[in-house]
Enzyme design. Structure first.
Site, short mmCIF file in Angstrom:
data_model
loop_
_atom_site.label_atom_id
_atom_site.label_comp_id
_atom_site.label_asym_id
_atom_site.label_seq_id
_atom_site.Cartn_x
_atom_site.Cartn_y
_atom_site.Cartn_z
N HIS A 64 -56.04 4.17 47.16
CA HIS A 64 -56.06 4.95 48.39
C HIS A 64 -56.78 4.19 49.49
O HIS A 64 -57.57 3.29 49.25
CB HIS A 64 -56.69 6.34 48.17
CG HIS A 64 -58.19 6.36 48.25
ND1 HIS A 64 -58.88 6.48 49.44
CD2 HIS A 64 -59.13 6.27 47.29
CE1 HIS A 64 -60.18 6.47 49.19
NE2 HIS A 64 -60.35 6.35 47.90
N CYS A 65 -56.44 4.58 50.73
CA CYS A 65 -57.11 4.04 51.91
C CYS A 65 -57.31 5.22 52.86
O CYS A 65 -57.39 6.37 52.41
CB CYS A 65 -56.30 2.92 52.55
SG CYS A 65 -54.69 3.43 53.18
N LYS A 66 -57.37 4.97 54.14
CA LYS A 66 -57.59 6.07 55.09
C LYS A 66 -56.34 6.94 55.23
O LYS A 66 -56.42 8.16 55.16
CB LYS A 66 -58.00 5.51 56.46
CG LYS A 66 -58.28 6.59 57.48
CD LYS A 66 -58.77 6.00 58.78
CE LYS A 66 -59.02 7.12 59.79
NZ LYS A 66 -59.49 6.60 61.07
#
Length: 99
Positions: A64-66
């Site tokens: 995951h990231c932003k």
């Protein structure tokens, strides 16, 4: 492998599961807020961390990231490196933290 929704991930964490989570955001982003148990490995550092992740090649790995853009790149990269079960967190940390 199909990507994972924030709802599904939240339910699994609340049920006590501990999936392999990789947060590919930058360290300063991770320090502001993070998903419990997520390992912070910025997208640009993935190549040098591959050996550390080798044991997970045949296990589920959630990235995951932003928002989902960097983690989509991470999913593609890990899949190219032989990881068989990589899932991207749809909506990223932004959607996860909103829930």
């Amino acid at each position: 492998m199909a990507d994972i929704t924030t709802t599904e991930l939240r339910q699994r964490l609340q049920a006590g599961e501990t999936p392999h989570l990789i947060d590919v955001r930058e360290p300063w982003e991770n320090e502001e807020a993070s998903i419990p148990t997520a390992q912070n490995i910025p997208l640009g550092s993935l190549p040098e961390k591959l050996d550390d992740l080798d044991a997970w090649k045949d296990e589920e790995v959630i990235v995951h990231c932003k928002s989902g853009s960097r983690s989509s790149q991470a999913k593609a990269y890990l899949t190219q490196q032989g990881f068989s079960n990589v899932r991207n967190l749809l909506g990223g940390f932004t959607e996860y933290s909103a829930g």
